[in-house]
Design a protein around this motif. Structure first.
Motif, PDB file in Angstrom:
ATOM      1  N   LEU A   1       0.829  -1.209   0.000  1.00  0.00           N
ATOM      2  CA  LEU A   1       0.000   0.000   0.000  1.00  0.00           C
ATOM      3  C   LEU A   1       0.862   1.258   0.000  1.00  0.00           C
ATOM      4  CD1 LEU A   1      -2.796   1.225   0.046  1.00  0.00           C
ATOM      5  CD2 LEU A   1      -2.832   0.977   2.528  1.00  0.00           C
ATOM      6  N   ALA A   2       1.982   1.229   0.697  1.00  0.00           N
ATOM      7  CA  ALA A   2       2.872   2.390   0.727  1.00  0.00           C
ATOM      8  C   ALA A   2       3.466   2.659  -0.650  1.00  0.00           C
ATOM      9  CB  ALA A   2       3.979   2.176   1.755  1.00  0.00           C
ATOM     10  N   ARG A   3       3.855   1.625  -1.346  1.00  0.00           N
ATOM     11  CA  ARG A   3       4.389   1.815  -2.698  1.00  0.00           C
ATOM     12  C   ARG A   3       3.321   2.362  -3.638  1.00  0.00           C
ATOM     13  NH1 ARG A   3       9.130  -0.519  -4.308  1.00  0.00           N
ATOM     14  NH2 ARG A   3       8.283  -0.738  -6.409  1.00  0.00           N
ATOM     15  N   PHE A   4       2.084   1.925  -3.458  1.00  0.00           N
ATOM     16  CA  PHE A   4       1.011   2.443  -4.298  1.00  0.00           C
ATOM     17  C   PHE A   4       0.742   3.921  -4.003  1.00  0.00           C
ATOM     18  CE2 PHE A   4      -3.498   3.418  -4.878  1.00  0.00           C
ATOM     19  CZ  PHE A   4      -3.669   3.106  -6.221  1.00  0.00           C
ATOM     20  N   LEU A   5       0.726   4.285  -2.726  1.00  0.00           N
ATOM     21  CA  LEU A   5       0.462   5.680  -2.367  1.00  0.00           C
ATOM     22  C   LEU A   5       1.583   6.602  -2.844  1.00  0.00           C
ATOM     23  CD1 LEU A   5      -0.919   5.264   1.281  1.00  0.00           C
ATOM     24  CD2 LEU A   5      -2.207   5.553  -0.825  1.00  0.00           C
ATOM     25  N   CYS A   6       2.816   6.099  -2.856  1.00  0.00           N
ATOM     26  CA  CYS A   6       3.957   6.913  -3.293  1.00  0.00           C
ATOM     27  C   CYS A   6       4.185   6.850  -4.794  1.00  0.00           C
ATOM     28  CB  CYS A   6       5.223   6.465  -2.561  1.00  0.00           C
ATOM     29  SG  CYS A   6       5.170   6.742  -0.778  1.00  0.00           S
ATOM     30  N   GLY A   7       3.304   6.172  -5.512  1.00  0.00           N
ATOM     31  CA  GLY A   7       3.429   6.127  -6.958  1.00  0.00           C
ATOM     32  C   GLY A   7       4.478   5.176  -7.481  1.00  0.00           C
ATOM     33  N   LYS A   8       4.852   4.176  -6.706  1.00  0.00           N
ATOM     34  CA  LYS A   8       5.837   3.198  -7.132  1.00  0.00           C
ATOM     35  C   LYS A   8       5.139   1.980  -7.726  1.00  0.00           C
ATOM     36  CE  LYS A   8       9.081   5.761  -5.414  1.00  0.00           C
ATOM     37  NZ  LYS A   8      10.038   6.478  -6.304  1.00  0.00           N
ATOM     38  N   GLY A   9       5.904   1.212  -8.480  1.00  0.00           N
ATOM     39  CA  GLY A   9       5.354  -0.002  -9.060  1.00  0.00           C
ATOM     40  C   GLY A   9       5.121  -1.078  -8.016  1.00  0.00           C
ATOM     41  N   ARG A  10       4.183  -1.938  -8.283  1.00  0.00           N
ATOM     42  CA  ARG A  10       3.843  -3.005  -7.350  1.00  0.00           C
ATOM     43  C   ARG A  10       4.604  -4.281  -7.696  1.00  0.00           C
ATOM     44  NH1 ARG A  10      -2.441  -3.587  -7.802  1.00  0.00           N
ATOM     45  NH2 ARG A  10      -1.920  -5.468  -6.607  1.00  0.00           N
ATOM     46  N   ARG A  11       4.843  -5.080  -6.660  1.00  0.00           N
ATOM     47  CA  ARG A  11       5.455  -6.397  -6.845  1.00  0.00           C
ATOM     48  C   ARG A  11       4.337  -7.422  -7.011  1.00  0.00           C
ATOM     49  NH1 ARG A  11       9.845  -6.418  -1.873  1.00  0.00           N
ATOM     50  NH2 ARG A  11      10.822  -4.408  -2.298  1.00  0.00           N
ATOM     51  N   MET A  12       3.731  -7.413  -8.185  1.00  0.00           N
ATOM     52  CA  MET A  12       2.515  -8.205  -8.387  1.00  0.00           C
ATOM     53  C   MET A  12       2.756  -9.694  -8.229  1.00  0.00           C
ATOM     54  SD  MET A  12       0.409  -6.361 -11.454  1.00  0.00           S
ATOM     55  CE  MET A  12      -0.338  -4.755 -11.202  1.00  0.00           C
ATOM     56  N   PHE A  13       3.903 -10.162  -8.705  1.00  0.00           N
ATOM     57  CA  PHE A  13       4.140 -11.602  -8.685  1.00  0.00           C
ATOM     58  C   PHE A  13       4.562 -12.092  -7.304  1.00  0.00           C
ATOM     59  CE2 PHE A  13       4.708 -10.308 -13.102  1.00  0.00           C
ATOM     60  CZ  PHE A  13       3.888 -11.230 -13.736  1.00  0.00           C
ATOM     61  N   GLU A  14       4.777 -11.190  -6.335  1.00  0.00           N
ATOM     62  CA  GLU A  14       5.081 -11.586  -4.967  1.00  0.00           C
ATOM     63  C   GLU A  14       3.865 -11.476  -4.051  1.00  0.00           C
ATOM     64  OE1 GLU A  14       8.439  -9.534  -3.409  1.00  0.00           O
ATOM     65  OE2 GLU A  14       9.615  -9.713  -5.239  1.00  0.00           O
ATOM     66  N   GLU A  15       2.821 -10.824  -4.520  1.00  0.00           N
ATOM     67  CA  GLU A  15       1.642 -10.599  -3.679  1.00  0.00           C
ATOM     68  C   GLU A  15       0.846 -11.891  -3.512  1.00  0.00           C
ATOM     69  OE1 GLU A  15      -0.477  -7.538  -5.627  1.00  0.00           O
ATOM     70  OE2 GLU A  15       1.012  -5.973  -5.223  1.00  0.00           O
ATOM     71  N   THR A  16       0.302 -12.058  -2.322  1.00  0.00           N
ATOM     72  CA  THR A  16      -0.552 -13.198  -2.010  1.00  0.00           C
ATOM     73  C   THR A  16      -1.954 -12.701  -1.648  1.00  0.00           C
ATOM     74  OG1 THR A  16       0.146 -13.155   0.316  1.00  0.00           O
ATOM     75  CG2 THR A  16       1.428 -14.533  -1.204  1.00  0.00           C
ATOM     76  N   GLU A  17      -2.862 -13.632  -1.460  1.00  0.00           N
ATOM     77  CA  GLU A  17      -4.229 -13.249  -1.101  1.00  0.00           C
ATOM     78  C   GLU A  17      -4.279 -12.621   0.288  1.00  0.00           C
ATOM     79  OE1 GLU A  17      -6.933 -13.154  -2.861  1.00  0.00           O
ATOM     80  OE2 GLU A  17      -5.862 -13.853  -4.641  1.00  0.00           O
ATOM     81  N   GLU A  18      -3.480 -13.148   1.226  1.00  0.00           N
ATOM     82  CA  GLU A  18      -3.448 -12.552   2.562  1.00  0.00           C
ATOM     83  C   GLU A  18      -2.891 -11.130   2.517  1.00  0.00           C
ATOM     84  OE1 GLU A  18      -1.151 -15.327   4.827  1.00  0.00           O
ATOM     85  OE2 GLU A  18      -2.940 -16.322   5.604  1.00  0.00           O
ATOM     86  N   CYS A  19      -1.887 -10.917   1.695  1.00  0.00           N
ATOM     87  CA  CYS A  19      -1.316  -9.575   1.555  1.00  0.00           C
ATOM     88  C   CYS A  19      -2.352  -8.601   1.015  1.00  0.00           C
ATOM     89  CB  CYS A  19      -0.092  -9.634   0.647  1.00  0.00           C
ATOM     90  SG  CYS A  19       0.480  -8.038   0.054  1.00  0.00           S
ATOM     91  N   LEU A  20      -3.075  -9.003  -0.020  1.00  0.00           N
ATOM     92  CA  LEU A  20      -4.101  -8.121  -0.578  1.00  0.00           C
ATOM     93  C   LEU A  20      -5.266  -7.943   0.386  1.00  0.00           C
ATOM     94  CD1 LEU A  20      -4.119  -9.417  -4.260  1.00  0.00           C
ATOM     95  CD2 LEU A  20      -3.047  -7.345  -3.356  1.00  0.00           C
ATOM     96  N   GLU A  21      -5.500  -8.918   1.243  1.00  0.00           N
ATOM     97  CA  GLU A  21      -6.541  -8.748   2.272  1.00  0.00           C
ATOM     98  C   GLU A  21      -6.128  -7.700   3.297  1.00  0.00           C
ATOM     99  OE1 GLU A  21      -9.211 -11.567   5.299  1.00  0.00           O
ATOM    100  OE2 GLU A  21      -7.647 -12.448   4.005  1.00  0.00           O
ATOM    101  N   ILE A  22      -4.858  -7.680   3.666  1.00  0.00           N
ATOM    102  CA  ILE A  22      -4.349  -6.628   4.557  1.00  0.00           C
ATOM    103  C   ILE A  22      -4.509  -5.262   3.907  1.00  0.00           C
ATOM    104  CG2 ILE A  22      -2.226  -5.696   5.563  1.00  0.00           C
ATOM    105  CD1 ILE A  22      -3.188  -7.912   7.216  1.00  0.00           C
ATOM    106  N   VAL A  23      -4.145  -5.169   2.634  1.00  0.00           N
ATOM    107  CA  VAL A  23      -4.273  -3.900   1.911  1.00  0.00           C
ATOM    108  C   VAL A  23      -5.722  -3.453   1.870  1.00  0.00           C
ATOM    109  CG1 VAL A  23      -3.931  -2.797  -0.327  1.00  0.00           C
ATOM    110  CG2 VAL A  23      -2.197  -4.341   0.561  1.00  0.00           C
TER     111      VAL A  23
END
Length: 446
Positions: free
Chosen positions: A271-293
């Motif tokens: 979420l911090a990378r998204f707010l600061c306009g940085k690229g996301r690590r899509m291939f490292e993200e998991t369902e639990e991570c996106l649930e936290i976000v």
């Protein structure tokens, strides 16, 4: 006859004129075995590849290596030790420890007096106390972990809730911080406004340690964040400060207690990378991570004005890159996290059914060239002038005979192909004559 040559040689070895060799003080030196031709070829290939490397590539590699060494040196000056050789083993051990040192929300729900709406008051008090003593970030997360594990195993009354929190902070500071930064019992009594005696803190400290079985090696979310901010790339200071602000928000609410610290750290960093306009690590993200976000995004979008004032004041300073001001303004302006789907991998194009033939067609192009299916290997029917020759043919040769329903498989556009596309014998005999040839010789005789 006895062989005297062997015995004489043995006696000569024991002769004092030929003393035994003393062992070398440097140890036994073994002769090197000759390397196999395969090993020599591999070494030669590696040396040839190194020699073929261009000066530009060698210079770029040395520059990247030097930059990496400077980054690691800067991290060591800040107290962050990152060893590349043991990173995977450290990560595996941290995953094992975080599963072993987690609190359970189901047990905490069964407390008779303590309720979840009291947790933000205790966390805000501990955040203010932690900031006052200038303790390390890991100390705060370890404090809340000790509180959750103690509350999961013991019944705690309201009047002792603050005492448990102060005792946990005292234990965590002794474990994580320097000796001169650890608060004294007198200071804890002062900040609690003389609600508890000094003996109460000492007694509660021993009781808490006995309850959690003296297990303090909990990998905190701060430890995970530091590792994630260094590998595979070093994050900017603003991204790290925004991620720390988001991680401390998760300490206040129940929905984040069930998640392990590694997931919380990566969710906050995403979420911090998204707010600061940085690229996301899509291939490292998991369902639990996106649930936290998603939990963080919904809470900030709906209850951004209800955040702790102590926490916002703490992260409004310049040395925290004013992370709290940045996040609050973003959500007050109506910003939200946009979950993007992972782009699909490129696939092999499929030929359309109504595709147009792009290959130039010659005069000899057959009907099978216009078919969409893969052409089947044609088998020419076997024709013979002798009708009785089929009696001596084997079962394997019978496949060369044309079936009563002879239709070219590759030809789908017309039921009766033109004569110039058919075998000469088929045109000569005709379809009915070909059927007559398939009759057995015995039937013809009868």
């Amino acid at each position: 006859m006895k062989d005297t040559s062997t015995s004489s040689s043995r006696q000569s070895r024991n002769n004092p004129l030929y003393p035994k060799k003393r062992p070398s003080p440097h140890g036994i030196t073994k002769s090197r075995k000759s390397q196999s031709p395969l090993t020599l070829s591999v070494v030669a290939a590696a040396a040839a590849a190194a020699s073929r490397r261009s000066p530009r590539a060698a210079k770029m590699e040395s520059v990247l290596q030097r930059r990496r060494e400077l980054q690691l040196a800067a991290l060591r000056r800040e107290g962050i030790l990152l060893e590349d050789e043991y990173r995977e083993e450290i990560r595996y051990y941290m995953h094992e420890m975080e599963r072993y040192t987690m609190g359970t929300t189901s047990s905490m729900d069964q407390q008779p007096e303590i309720k979840w709406h009291m947790r933000p008051c205790l966390v805000e008090f501990l955040v203010e106390l932690h900031f006052t003593f200038r303790l390390r970030p890991e100390t705060l997360y370890l404090t809340l972990n000790i509180v959750d594990r103690y509350v999961s195993r013991r019944i705690v009354y309201i009047k002792h809730y603050q005492l448990v929190g102060c005792a946990a902070l005292w234990i965590a500071a002794k474990f994580e911080d320097a000796k001169e930064r650890v608060p004294t019992v007198q200071e804890l009594v002062h900040y609690c406004r003389d609600t508890y005696d000094e003996s109460a803190f000492i007694q509660m400290e021993g009781h808490v340690l006995a309850t959690i079985q003296w297990t303090l090696g909990h990998p905190t979310a701060e430890a995970w964040l530091r590792m994630m901010c260094c590998v595979p790339c070093i994050e900017e200071a603003k991204v790290q400060h925004v991620a720390r602000f988001l991680m401390e928000i998760t300490l206040f609410y129940r929905e984040f207690v069930k998640f392990p610290p590694s997931v919380i750290a990566f969710g906050a960093l995403t979420l911090a990378r998204f707010l600061c306009g940085k690229g996301r690590r899509m291939f490292e993200e998991t369902e639990e991570c996106l649930e936290i976000v998603e939990h963080l995004d919904n809470r900030l979008a709906k209850h951004v004005n209800d955040l702790s004032e102590t926490l916002i004041k703490k992260y409004s300073y310049a040395f925290y890159s004013k992370a709290a001001t940045f996040v609050v303004q973003y959500y007050l302006q109506g910003g939200r996290f946009v979950r993007q789907a992972i782009p699909p991998l490129p696939m092999t194009p499929v030929r359309a059914s109504n595709s147009v033939v792009g290959t130039p067609m010659s005069a000899t192009t057959t009907a099978s060239d216009l078919s969409e299916d893969m052409p089947i290997t044609p088998t020419s029917p076997y024709f013979s002038s002798d009708p009785f020759s089929s009696s001596v043919m084997s079962e394997d040769d019978k496949e060369n005979f044309s079936s009563p329903r002879f239709e070219p498989v590759a030809n789908k556009q017309s039921s009766d192909p033109p004569e110039q596309f058919l075998p000469h014998d088929f045109v000569t005999f005709g379809r009915q004559t070909l059927h007559n040839l398939n009759v057995s010789p015995r039937a013809m005789v009868s």
